[in-house]
Design an enzyme around this catalytic site. Structure first.
Site, mmCIF file in Angstrom:
data_model
loop_
_atom_site.group_PDB
_atom_site.id
_atom_site.type_symbol
_atom_site.label_atom_id
_atom_site.label_comp_id
_atom_site.label_asym_id
_atom_site.label_seq_id
_atom_site.Cartn_x
_atom_site.Cartn_y
_atom_site.Cartn_z
ATOM 1 N N ASP A 276 92.487 -130.186 53.996
ATOM 2 C CA ASP A 276 92.698 -131.320 54.901
ATOM 3 C C ASP A 276 93.002 -132.550 54.058
ATOM 4 O OD1 ASP A 276 92.505 -133.143 57.187
ATOM 5 O OD2 ASP A 276 91.406 -131.549 58.187
ATOM 6 N N HIS B 279 96.365 -132.695 52.998
ATOM 7 C CA HIS B 279 97.109 -133.502 53.975
ATOM 8 C C HIS B 279 97.369 -134.916 53.483
ATOM 9 C CE1 HIS B 279 95.753 -130.770 57.595
ATOM 10 N NE2 HIS B 279 96.436 -130.124 56.657
#
Length: 428
Positions: free
Chosen positions: A232, A255
């Site tokens: 993430d 991310h």
């Protein structure tokens, strides 16, 4: 107020923060507390939680103490809270390996928010050559998590953070490795005066929601010279954060560096004074990103992203005020206002779209600068040369690649900025 892993207001009882201790203080043996001396086995099988807790309580009472996790040993530690306030200049020296329980069913329901929970500590340092291993694979592979007690009980997908600080001040974390957390690796809640230096965070790209470093209601933070790869956000900055400086970070997979998401369920989100510079981002979903939900309240302001090197990043630059993590989210009016965002020297390659600015119809993004942006398609490119630019106001300055970025921002006479400023006057 009870602390259950959320970001409630702190009831911190300790004295005012004091400066961070110097690196490597000269310690006498009377100030060194080895976990093995408190009954720990260090075989990676026996439960060493009680020994860890006892060593902490003893070291906590001595100024300038060091709690040692020695090298060449593995310590199995169940979910634990290490609580202050302690005497000044306490050091947790992690040279060995700390292991979380590997079996999901062995975790008490009351401990599903975090594994190693540091609460009400100040003037405190974690350092060493060792590893904090969250043993997350079982958490990632189970689609619906259940807890086995007398019967199967759904635990709603809760997964613990590996290392969390709550209501803590003047904390340094340096040199260690944090790997394979069930969820977020390192979290700071309601804290101030945080320094993260030369750490390595690692989990697989497909490990869900495994943020590297998560900041919430935390101020005066420096994160530097670290490598973060996860499933993430490499760094996630949430509401209540200000005066954050992030530099010399290698991010990927993951991310990217994210502000938000903010404003979910019409909540208030406030972030200000964020500087991110000299970052390398490789093979990630986003480069530098701001994401907010429709209908939110609050503001993101005074944010700078500069000297960012991207390589095969899907979306290097993102402002998304229509963020939705579901298949469908209903349209709502209102938004967390975004203003004063500077992008300077964002350079490298993208695989889907060079820039994505999707700003609210009701409260547009204002005072956005795009300066020296040079983004070219990667070799595996299959996306668009055109960016998405919607309802964002500011200025752009060459060089700009692709050239379409030059038409991304609207020019504002000042009326929109003034209107947004009035709207935000009493919100954050």
């Amino acid at each position: 107020m009870k602390d259950n892993g959320s970001s409630a207001d702190s009831g911190y009882p300790g004295p005012s923060p004091v400066p961070v201790p110097p690196y490597g203080p000269n310690l006498t043996r009377s100030k060194i507390f080895d976990i093995l001396s408190f009954g720990a086995k260090g075989d990676g099988v026996c439960d060493d939680s009680d020994a860890f807790q006892a060593a902490w309580k003893a070291a906590c009472k001595v100024p300038g103490a060091t709690l040692e996790i020695p090298s060449e040993f593995k310590f199995l530690i169940k979910p634990i809270t290490l609580q202050g306030p302690c005497m000044p200049q306490l050091v947790l020296q992690i040279d060995g390996i700390l292991l979380a329980p590997a079996e999901v069913g062995s975790w008490p329901i009351s401990s599903l928010f975090q594994w190693l929970n540091f609460k009400w500590v100040q003037n405190f340092t974690i350092q060493g050559t060792g590893t904090v291993d969250g043993q997350g694979p079982q958490w990632w592979t189970v689609s619906s998590l259940y807890y086995t007690q007398k019967k199967l009980k759904n635990i709603l997908g809760l997964k613990p953070t590996a290392m969390r600080f709550y209501a803590s001040y003047n904390v340094t974390v340096r040199d260690i490795k944090i790997i394979n957390s069930p969820q977020c690796h390192l979290k700071f809640d309601n804290s101030r005066g945080i320094r993260v230096d030369n750490i390595k965070i690692s989990s697989p790209e497909n490990s869900p929601n495994t943020d590297g470093i998560h900041l919430q209601n935390t101020q005066e933070v420096e994160i530097q010279h670290s490598d973060i790869g996860c499933g993430d956000d490499c760094v996630s900055i949430q509401t209540g954060c200000s005066n954050i400086y992030i530099h010399h970070i290698n991010c990927g997979p993951g991310h990217g560096i994210s502000l938000g998401s903010l404003g979910k369920d019409r909540s208030v989100g406030c972030i200000s004074d964020i500087a991110v510079e000299k970052i390398s981002v490789q093979n990630t979903l986003a480069g530098v990103r701001i994401k907010t939900w429709q209908g939110g309240i609050g503001s993101v302001k005074n944010v700078s992203f500069s000297n960012i090197q991207v390589s095969n990043v899907k979306f290097p630059i993102i402002i998304d005020q229509y963020y939705c993590d579901k298949h469908f989210c209903k349209n709502q009016t209102g938004a967390v206002a975004i203003s004063g965002v500077k992008y300077n020297q964002i350079i490298g390659t993208y695989s889907v779209q060079p820039i994505y600015l999707a700003c609210s119809e009701d409260i547009p993004c204002t005072d956005v600068d795009l300066i020296h942006i040079q983004l070219k398609p990667s070799r595996r490119y299959g996306g668009s040369h055109q960016g998405l630019c919607w309802n964002s106001y500011g200025i752009s300055k060459a060089p700009l690649v692709p050239s379409s970025i030059d038409y991304c921002l609207r020019r504002d006479s000042g009326s929109i900025v003034k209107r947004i400023a009035r709207f935000l006057e009493h919100v954050c």
